[in-house]
Design an enzyme around this catalytic site. Structure first.
Site, mmCIF file in Angstrom:
data_model
loop_
_atom_site.group_PDB
_atom_site.id
_atom_site.type_symbol
_atom_site.label_atom_id
_atom_site.label_comp_id
_atom_site.label_asym_id
_atom_site.label_seq_id
_atom_site.Cartn_x
_atom_site.Cartn_y
_atom_site.Cartn_z
ATOM 1 N N HIS A 93 0.832 -1.265 -0.112
ATOM 2 C CA HIS A 93 -0.066 -0.039 0.012
ATOM 3 C C HIS A 93 0.794 1.279 -0.240
ATOM 4 C CE1 HIS A 93 -2.919 3.236 1.442
ATOM 5 N NE2 HIS A 93 -3.837 2.116 0.870
ATOM 6 N N GLU A 165 -3.869 2.197 -7.098
ATOM 7 C CA GLU A 165 -4.555 3.225 -6.336
ATOM 8 C C GLU A 165 -3.518 4.522 -6.495
ATOM 9 O OE1 GLU A 165 -6.547 1.602 -2.389
ATOM 10 O OE2 GLU A 165 -4.611 2.157 -1.996
HETATM 11 P P1 13P Z 1 -9.573 6.388 0.516
HETATM 12 O O1 13P Z 1 -10.913 5.486 -0.113
HETATM 13 O O2 13P Z 1 -10.077 6.761 1.730
HETATM 14 O O3 13P Z 1 -9.156 7.383 -0.570
HETATM 15 O O4 13P Z 1 -8.595 5.350 0.593
HETATM 16 C C1 13P Z 1 -7.824 4.530 -0.486
HETATM 17 C C2 13P Z 1 -7.238 3.431 -0.026
HETATM 18 O O5 13P Z 1 -6.067 3.765 0.565
HETATM 19 C C3 13P Z 1 -7.552 1.945 0.326
HETATM 20 O O6 13P Z 1 -6.481 1.202 0.507
#
Ligand code: 13P
Length: 256
Positions: A93, A165
């Protein structure tokens, strides 16, 4: 292919609060054949929740884990220790990479360690705002995807789930923006192309690719209908059970 709706709770909720949340979620979701509902609580909540859980409805993920199995690593929790408790583990992450200095080598070893322990890795990839501004998105995605897959055996490739992400779109990033469905479509297509070039088209079509970054009940449908997106990794909105359930219900509607 199945859709995956994954709630990353990050460092939120006590054990008691996690249990209350899971109780509410269990009462409202069903056992869906084509949607996998996954929540990722803190380490301390995993064991009690694993006893409370109906695995036909909801699965557990860890938010990270150490790639080594056992040893003198104070404070760490290993994939080997999580075996049998979780079905998934989020790996690499951006918060782990940025705040805790996890390197590509850590990520690569963790993906391999997860698979060795019957845990499916959710490999997070994504560019920062600066990398995007300098036109480095493709290079970053190529390095992170190929790095993450590099110790995976051929038969395990399709067990890896990739979560795109973009760091600039994560809600807690200062000045976070919303990624448009076109941005997501382009990145997801590129991720599949990287996998296709390295491992063949057939594998690239079997690997699930999720989107994460400011997902909410209002935009979940738009992301879930982006071609090539097989689910969502939800941060902030997953902390409110009603919102998370709303997103699961949207996924169900999109599927049918
Ligand atoms: P948000 O949905 O708060 O933007 O976070 C995304 C995230 O980091 C999920 O792993």
């Amino acid at each position: 292919m199945k859709s995956y709706i994954v709630g990353n709770w990050k460092m939120n909720f006590t054990v008691g609060e996690s249990s209350v949340y899971l109780h509410k979620l269990s009462a409202r979701v069903h056992a869906y054949r084509d949607i996998e509902v996954v929540v990722a609580p803190s380490f301390i909540s995993l064991q009690p929740l694993s006893l409370q859980l109906d695995r036909k409805k909801i699965r557990l993920a860890a938010q990270t884990a150490n790639a080594r199995d056992f040893g003198a690593y104070t404070g760490e929790v290993s994939m080997a220790q999580l075996r049998g408790i979780v079905d998934y583990c989020i790996i690499g992450h951006s918060e782990r990479r940025q705040l805790f200095h996890e390197t590509d080598k850590c990520v690569r070893s963790a993906v391999a360690a997860a698979l060795r322990n019957q845990i499916r890795p959710i490999l997070c990839v994504g560019e920062t705002e600066t990398e995007r501004t300098f036109g480095e998105t493709c290079d970053v995605l190529r390095d992170q995807v190929l790095g993450g897959f590099s110790e995976v055996s051929t038969e395990d490739l399709e067990k890896v789930i990739v979560a795109y992400e973009p760091v600039w779109a994560i809600s807690t990033t200062s000045g976070a923006k919303i990624a448009g469905p076109d941005d997501v479509a382009e990145a997801v297509k590129f991720i599949r192309r990287i996998i296709a070039v390295a491992y063949g088209k057939e594998i690239s079509e079997k690997v699930a690719v999720l989107y994460g970054g400011s997902v909410s009940p209002a935009n979940a449908g738009a992301y879930l209908t982006v071609p090539g997106v097989n689910g969502l990794l939800v941060g902030g909105a997953s902390l409110i059970a009603d919102k998370f359930i709303d997103i699961i219900e949207t996924a169900k509607r999109v599927k049918s």
